[in-house]
Write an enzyme that holds these catalytic residues in place. Sequence first.
Site: not given
Length: 532
Positions: A207, A261
């Site tokens: 956001d 990851e």
Amino acid sequence: MIAADPYAAAPWWKGAVIYQLYPRSFADSNGDGIGDLKGATARLDYVASLGCDAVWVSPFFTSPMKDFGYDVADYRGVDPIFGTLADFDALVARAHALGLKVMIDQVYSHTSDQHEWFVQSRTSRDNARADWYVWADPKPDGSPPNNWQSVFGGPSWTWDARREQYYHHGFLKQQPQLNVHLPAVQDALLDVARFWLDRGVDGFRLDALNFAMHDPELTDNPPVANPVKRTRPFDYQQHIRSQSHAGLPKFIERIRALFDEYSDRFTLAEVGGEQSAREMKAFTAGETHLNSAYGFDFLYAVALTPEVVRATIAEWPGGAGEGWPSWAFSNHDAPRFASRWWSEETRGTLVRVALLLLACLRGNVILYQGEELGLPQADVPFEALQDPEALTNWPQTLGRDGARTPLPWTGAADGGFGSDEPWLPIDPKHLPMNIAAQERDPGSILNWTRRVIALRHQHDALRSGGIALADADARLIAFVRTGSGEALLCLFNLGDTPIDAPIVAGREVVEQVGELAGSFIGARSAVVVKWS
């Protein structure tokens, strides 16, 4: 040797249809007037039935709700009005069982003033988190450090007597700005990200990401030269000093490294403002930044015109190193497009045209709850307004509440939402457009939405292919989508008169709205044909 199909290898999010679920207004499971996670979980089969790939759940975090969840008091907590962390885990499990990915908001530019980080930061100038927020001394006359203005009105600085300093807030004074320049703040935010990724979240919408870094010199913003009417002091400035510092892409690289990851995860930046196109590209460039950015080209558009669509397409031609855009016509912050662009007399057909256009654009599709029903903006009387922006700027702007009213599941007085007294009133004109009624009508906008989403999934050219503007009458929106050995010509006539388009004559029709007679595309019509 047969070459691998690049479209078959595309990640799930590339070209995805993402449904924005605003939990306060989706479904209420306990009758308190506020939608919650259990209510959302019980209705996820509806989202899956649309053919969507993912659901984006707007904020449900612990919050005093001054800005309805975008003022986060605990990044790892679920606010009791929405349920518990176990309820969220159940939502993720149900979504995954239905084949839906789950995205959530992350708010990294600011917190609530009730967040423990800010509570500690404001106690003194030398505590462990003293510089985790943007603090500054007053000018010699006691006035704020510079001319920066907040989105919700007035200076973006509030005096704090304990520190005898001002703190910066790009939005409400209850939303102090984090000092994301500080490595310790970045580390803390990345720890939050890992918490949600470890719980099985498939993606983030970040956001107001371009608000996350300011000019440390606190230089004044220059004024905007365009003398159009403005409703907020914020609109008078170019926000080149208060946001989007050149160091922000380096933090974005850290976010991407964390996401790398994990497998199959997605990052989407919200980027608004006058520099949004440039910032979207900077935030998504290459393989070390975010996957996509959430454009405001259509959310800000006062009218849907061929010029607006052509300009937006031209900004994202698909060149080397270019990111992948995402598009929405409405959201929880913007008036619903059915009302913003058209009158009640013309919107019936044009909503269908617009939904087909959205499904044909290159990029991700973000469908805001209720758009699939063709809902217009709700009328919310002043005494029922909740939105701080609406209350501050009324009646110049009516704010965001009209796009946030409860979703009408049935034609009952409560709309089947689950409460006789919802947090925002249900507009009576929404009730005849309810989900149950539209489910029964094969010709409804709801079933049309399912049809265009299915069309997008059936054609790699639409889902993740290339795009090029086509040579046609300037009054038409005309472009070609290509992919997997297929090319589709997409033509849209938003006007009130038929338009001759010889390029469409004699071609196989894949989908259409309205009239197509030979080479003439009727008023308020659209057609997708096989180009090759």
